[in-house]
Design an enzyme around this catalytic site. Structure first.
Site, PDB file in Angstrom:
ATOM      1  N   TYR A  70       0.836  -1.214   0.000  1.00 59.56           N
ATOM      2  CA  TYR A  70       0.000   0.000   0.000  1.00 59.56           C
ATOM      3  C   TYR A  70       0.870   1.264   0.000  1.00 59.56           C
ATOM      4  CZ  TYR A  70      -4.293  -2.546   0.051  1.00 59.56           C
ATOM      5  OH  TYR A  70      -5.331  -3.362  -0.345  1.00 59.56           O
ATOM      6  N   GLN A 108     -15.366   2.218  -7.094  1.00 56.63           N
ATOM      7  CA  GLN A 108     -14.686   1.133  -6.374  1.00 56.63           C
ATOM      8  C   GLN A 108     -13.222   1.524  -6.130  1.00 56.63           C
ATOM      9  OE1 GLN A 108     -15.868  -2.950  -8.135  1.00 56.63           O
ATOM     10  NE2 GLN A 108     -16.449  -1.484  -9.694  1.00 56.63           N
ATOM     11  N   ASN A 109     -12.800   2.612  -6.751  1.00 60.92           N
ATOM     12  CA  ASN A 109     -11.385   2.970  -6.684  1.00 60.92           C
ATOM     13  C   ASN A 109     -11.035   3.644  -5.366  1.00 60.92           C
ATOM     14  OD1 ASN A 109     -11.436   2.040  -9.244  1.00 60.92           O
ATOM     15  ND2 ASN A 109     -11.295   4.025 -10.242  1.00 60.92           N
ATOM     16  N   HIS A 126     -14.881   1.177  -1.625  1.00 67.00           N
ATOM     17  CA  HIS A 126     -13.811   0.340  -1.079  1.00 67.00           C
ATOM     18  C   HIS A 126     -12.772   1.123  -0.291  1.00 67.00           C
ATOM     19  CE1 HIS A 126     -14.866  -2.788  -4.447  1.00 67.00           C
ATOM     20  NE2 HIS A 126     -15.705  -2.823  -3.439  1.00 67.00           N
ATOM     21  N   CYS A 175      -0.955   4.877  15.186  1.00 67.45           N
ATOM     22  CA  CYS A 175      -1.982   5.884  15.449  1.00 67.45           C
ATOM     23  C   CYS A 175      -1.339   7.147  16.026  1.00 67.45           C
ATOM     24  CB  CYS A 175      -2.992   5.303  16.437  1.00 67.45           C
ATOM     25  SG  CYS A 175      -4.359   6.401  16.802  1.00 67.45           S
ATOM     26  N   CYS A 180      -2.880   6.591  22.307  1.00 70.58           N
ATOM     27  CA  CYS A 180      -3.208   5.294  21.685  1.00 70.58           C
ATOM     28  C   CYS A 180      -1.960   4.633  21.090  1.00 70.58           C
ATOM     29  CB  CYS A 180      -4.285   5.479  20.611  1.00 70.58           C
ATOM     30  SG  CYS A 180      -4.706   3.943  19.770  1.00 70.58           S
ATOM     31  N   GLY A 217     -15.165   1.210 -16.799  1.00 70.80           N
ATOM     32  CA  GLY A 217     -13.873   0.617 -16.438  1.00 70.80           C
ATOM     33  C   GLY A 217     -13.888  -0.330 -15.258  1.00 70.80           C
TER      34      GLY A 217
HETATM   35  C1  BJW Z   1     -10.691   0.017 -19.160  1.00 67.31           C
HETATM   36  C2  BJW Z   1      -9.550   0.713 -19.514  1.00 67.31           C
HETATM   37  C3  BJW Z   1      -9.738   1.938 -20.147  1.00 67.31           C
HETATM   38  C4  BJW Z   1      -8.906  -1.102 -18.558  1.00 67.31           C
HETATM   39  N1  BJW Z   1     -10.974   2.384 -20.381  1.00 67.31           N
HETATM   40  N2  BJW Z   1     -11.900   0.473 -19.420  1.00 67.31           N
HETATM   41  C5  BJW Z   1     -21.662 -12.549  -4.326  1.00 67.31           C
HETATM   42  C6  BJW Z   1     -21.257 -13.548  -5.199  1.00 67.31           C
HETATM   43  C7  BJW Z   1     -19.952 -14.029  -5.152  1.00 67.31           C
HETATM   44  C8  BJW Z   1     -19.032 -13.542  -4.227  1.00 67.31           C
HETATM   45  C9  BJW Z   1     -19.444 -12.577  -3.366  1.00 67.31           C
HETATM   46  C10 BJW Z   1     -20.743 -12.074  -3.407  1.00 67.31           C
HETATM   47  N3  BJW Z   1     -20.858 -11.112  -2.463  1.00 67.31           N
HETATM   48  C11 BJW Z   1     -19.653 -10.971  -1.853  1.00 67.31           C
HETATM   49  C12 BJW Z   1     -18.778 -11.849  -2.373  1.00 67.31           C
HETATM   50  C13 BJW Z   1     -17.341 -12.017  -1.991  1.00 67.31           C
HETATM   51  C14 BJW Z   1     -16.437 -10.958  -2.588  1.00 67.31           C
HETATM   52  C15 BJW Z   1     -16.503 -11.045  -4.107  1.00 67.31           C
HETATM   53  O1  BJW Z   1     -17.123 -10.261  -4.772  1.00 67.31           O
HETATM   54  N4  BJW Z   1     -15.825 -12.010  -4.684  1.00 67.31           N
HETATM   55  C16 BJW Z   1     -15.807 -12.182  -6.141  1.00 67.31           C
HETATM   56  C17 BJW Z   1     -14.424 -11.843  -6.658  1.00 67.31           C
HETATM   57  C18 BJW Z   1     -16.229 -13.566  -6.468  1.00 67.31           C
HETATM   58  N5  BJW Z   1     -16.816  -9.620  -2.130  1.00 67.31           N
HETATM   59  C19 BJW Z   1     -16.430  -9.151  -0.964  1.00 67.31           C
HETATM   60  O2  BJW Z   1     -15.747  -9.830  -0.212  1.00 67.31           O
HETATM   61  C20 BJW Z   1     -16.899  -7.771  -0.551  1.00 67.31           C
HETATM   62  N6  BJW Z   1     -17.441  -7.849   0.733  1.00 67.31           N
HETATM   63  C21 BJW Z   1     -18.720  -8.219   0.988  1.00 67.31           C
HETATM   64  O3  BJW Z   1     -19.528  -8.372   0.110  1.00 67.31           O
HETATM   65  O4  BJW Z   1     -18.985  -8.410   2.318  1.00 67.31           O
HETATM   66  C22 BJW Z   1     -20.086  -9.225   2.670  1.00 67.31           C
HETATM   67  C23 BJW Z   1     -19.725 -10.669   2.278  1.00 67.31           C
HETATM   68  C24 BJW Z   1     -18.485 -11.189   2.556  1.00 67.31           C
HETATM   69  C25 BJW Z   1     -18.151 -12.499   2.167  1.00 67.31           C
HETATM   70  C26 BJW Z   1     -19.078 -13.270   1.479  1.00 67.31           C
HETATM   71  C27 BJW Z   1     -20.333 -12.734   1.194  1.00 67.31           C
HETATM   72  C28 BJW Z   1     -20.661 -11.413   1.596  1.00 67.31           C
HETATM   73  C29 BJW Z   1     -15.705  -6.831  -0.467  1.00 67.31           C
HETATM   74  C30 BJW Z   1     -15.062  -6.567  -1.764  1.00 67.31           C
HETATM   75  C31 BJW Z   1     -13.851  -5.666  -1.561  1.00 67.31           C
HETATM   76  C32 BJW Z   1     -13.031  -5.501  -2.818  1.00 67.31           C
HETATM   77  N7  BJW Z   1     -11.792  -4.894  -2.497  1.00 67.31           N
HETATM   78  C33 BJW Z   1     -10.862  -4.589  -3.536  1.00 67.31           C
HETATM   79  C34 BJW Z   1      -9.561  -4.064  -2.887  1.00 67.31           C
HETATM   80  C35 BJW Z   1      -9.740  -2.640  -2.387  1.00 67.31           C
HETATM   81  C36 BJW Z   1      -8.483  -2.099  -1.828  1.00 67.31           C
HETATM   82  C37 BJW Z   1      -7.362  -2.000  -2.841  1.00 67.31           C
HETATM   83  O5  BJW Z   1      -7.529  -1.435  -3.943  1.00 67.31           O
HETATM   84  O6  BJW Z   1      -6.300  -2.484  -2.519  1.00 67.31           O
HETATM   85  O7  BJW Z   1     -11.380  -3.627  -4.436  1.00 67.31           O
HETATM   86  S1  BJW Z   1     -10.554  -5.992  -4.623  1.00 67.31           S
HETATM   87  C38 BJW Z   1     -10.412  -5.037  -6.095  1.00 67.31           C
HETATM   88  O8  BJW Z   1     -11.447  -5.371  -7.040  1.00 67.31           O
HETATM   89  C39 BJW Z   1     -10.620  -3.588  -5.681  1.00 67.31           C
HETATM   90  C40 BJW Z   1     -11.448  -3.079  -6.810  1.00 67.31           C
HETATM   91  O9  BJW Z   1     -12.155  -1.932  -6.403  1.00 67.31           O
HETATM   92  C41 BJW Z   1     -12.327  -4.254  -7.139  1.00 67.31           C
HETATM   93  C42 BJW Z   1     -12.955  -4.208  -8.492  1.00 67.31           C
HETATM   94  O10 BJW Z   1     -12.018  -4.177  -9.497  1.00 67.31           O
HETATM   95  P1  BJW Z   1     -12.263  -3.291 -10.790  1.00 67.31           P
HETATM   96  O11 BJW Z   1     -12.321  -1.874 -10.406  1.00 67.31           O
HETATM   97  O12 BJW Z   1     -13.403  -3.815 -11.546  1.00 67.31           O
HETATM   98  O13 BJW Z   1     -10.884  -3.465 -11.572  1.00 67.31           O
HETATM   99  P2  BJW Z   1     -10.409  -4.640 -12.541  1.00 67.31           P
HETATM  100  O14 BJW Z   1      -8.934  -4.553 -12.630  1.00 67.31           O
HETATM  101  O15 BJW Z   1     -10.969  -5.945 -12.159  1.00 67.31           O
HETATM  102  O16 BJW Z   1     -11.056  -4.281 -13.950  1.00 67.31           O
HETATM  103  C43 BJW Z   1     -10.631  -3.183 -14.711  1.00 67.31           C
HETATM  104  C44 BJW Z   1     -11.555  -3.059 -15.915  1.00 67.31           C
HETATM  105  O17 BJW Z   1     -11.225  -1.878 -16.614  1.00 67.31           O
HETATM  106  C45 BJW Z   1     -11.432  -4.211 -16.919  1.00 67.31           C
HETATM  107  O18 BJW Z   1     -12.732  -4.637 -17.269  1.00 67.31           O
HETATM  108  C46 BJW Z   1     -10.729  -3.583 -18.122  1.00 67.31           C
HETATM  109  O19 BJW Z   1     -11.166  -4.128 -19.365  1.00 67.31           O
HETATM  110  C47 BJW Z   1     -11.176  -2.148 -18.000  1.00 67.31           C
HETATM  111  N8  BJW Z   1     -10.257  -1.163 -18.570  1.00 67.31           N
HETATM  112  N9  BJW Z   1      -8.441  -0.035 -19.163  1.00 67.31           N
HETATM  113  C48 BJW Z   1     -12.036   1.594 -20.026  1.00 67.31           C
HETATM  114  N10 BJW Z   1      -8.661   2.677 -20.559  1.00 67.31           N
HETATM  115 ZN    ZN Z   2      -5.654   4.706  17.784  1.00 69.46          ZN
END
Ligand code: BJW
Ligand code: ZN
Length: 271
Positions: A70, A108-109, A126, A175, A180, A217
């Site tokens: 990070y 999500q960013n 996020h 912290c 703390c 995106g």
């Molecule tokens: C362009 C481009 C250009 C490139 N122009 N486009 C239901 C079903 C199944 C699973 C679950 C569910 N509900 C919950 C889950 C579990 C899990 C989950 O979703 N898992 C799946 C992967 C299967 N979700 C969670 O755990 C969430 N919590 C939750 O729901 O709590 C309750 C719960 C828990 C457990 C079970 C059930 C319920 C929390 C999710 C947290 C995600 N965190 C992250 C990290 C954040 C911190 C960090 O950045 O370090 O968030 S993971 C990561 O993925 C980050 C992003 O925000 C997120 C999404 O990614 P994003 O933004 O879509 O990026 P990419 O890289 O995947 O895609 C980029 C896109 O851009 C591509 O399509 C390219 O083509 C495109 N592109 N250049 C236009 N120039």
């Molecule tokens: Zn503290």
């Protein structure tokens, strides 16, 4: 896929007449600013896929390593600026506001580029790279220190051969509340963690109000965010997807505009 339109003029007309536009963004909106996306070739840091480090398990197993990751991403952002997609979204929000209409960004960013571009109505699903949370007292603070602590000053190098800095907990970010001093973590939402209730409530309200949506995106694989646009489409709200490729959401949406967000988003939002 047969009913998916790529008619930009038709979508522009929808933008002209809508009242509450929601712009849902993911890592792809920042790709043209040089910020690596999460999945795909740029999503690696050292030998790890970014998804492997964005978990509480990874942090508990190796806090130093996850903080290095990070810290690296915070430092990368110093040289990054909003691109034409962020700017077009922010300018459209201002125009809409003057006309008594509303544009809300739900992102999500964690990179903060929408705010830097001038967007005001932003819901960060996020968390934020520049916020920390204390594991002892729970304090959430904005932190733009560079480096975030001395021990990380020369750490975080992304090259796969780089050894872990193995920083002891006492030298990791702590912290600032003097009574703390607890260990800090990035204030982001990792896999398996719940999104903030207040943010989810605000998102629900915006989605209920929304009469047009742009999905920009995102790979639409991470829930709950991945469900928002398909849910709107089911309700009859027109949704336009702006992406370099199709995603699991594409088939359920009305419009798909293939190509860079920095080109296509300004095209549909320009006055
Ligand atoms: C362009 C481009 C250009 C490139 N122009 N486009 C239901 C079903 C199944 C699973 C679950 C569910 N509900 C919950 C889950 C579990 C899990 C989950 O979703 N898992 C799946 C992967 C299967 N979700 C969670 O755990 C969430 N919590 C939750 O729901 O709590 C309750 C719960 C828990 C457990 C079970 C059930 C319920 C929390 C999710 C947290 C995600 N965190 C992250 C990290 C954040 C911190 C960090 O950045 O370090 O968030 S993971 C990561 O993925 C980050 C992003 O925000 C997120 C999404 O990614 P994003 O933004 O879509 O990026 P990419 O890289 O995947 O895609 C980029 C896109 O851009 C591509 O399509 C390219 O083509 C495109 N592109 N250049 C236009 N120039
Ligand atoms: Zn503290």
């Amino acid at each position: 896929m047969a009913n998916i339109s790529s008619d930009m003029n038709a979508f522009r007309e929808l933008v002209k007449s809508c009242k509450n536009l929601v712009v849902l963004t993911g890592a792809g909106v920042s790709a043209e600013s040089g910020v690596p996306t999460f999945r795909g070739a740029g999503g690696f840091w050292r030998k790890w896929n970014a998804q492997e480090l964005a978990t509480l398990e990874a942090f508990n197993e190796n806090r130093s390593l996850v903080w290095e990751f990070y810290h690296y991403r915070r430092e990368v952002m110093v040289s990054k600026a909003p691109n034409p997609a962020h700017i077009a979204i922010a300018e459209c929000e201002k125009r809409f506001k003057a006309e008594g209409r509303k544009l809300t960004v739900i992102t999500q960013n964690i990179d903060g580029l929408h705010k830097l571009a001038g967007s005001e109505r932003i819901l960060e699903l996020h968390g934020n790279l520049f916020k920390t949370r204390c594991l002892k007292c729970g304090d959430i603070a904005v932190n733009r220190d560079s480096p975030i602590c001395e021990a990380l000053r020369n750490a975080g190098e992304p090259d796969p051969g780089t050894p872990s800095a193995a920083i002891p907990d006492k030298d990791l970010p702590r912290c600032k509340i003097s009574s703390c001093g607890g260990l800090l973590r990035p204030h982001v939402v990792w896999f398996g963690e719940s999104l903030e209730m207040a943010v989810l409530d605000a998102v629900e309200k915006e989605l209920a109000d929304c009469d047009l949506c742009m999905l920009v995106g995102t790979s639409s694989v991470v829930y709950p965010a991945a469900g928002f646009a398909p849910e709107l489409a089911r309700r009859g709200v027109p949704v336009g997807e702006f992406n370099m490729e199709t995603t699991p959401a594409t088939g359920s949406l009305g419009y798909h505009f293939q190509g860079p967000a920095g080109v296509n988003v300004p095209k549909v939002l320009e006055p």
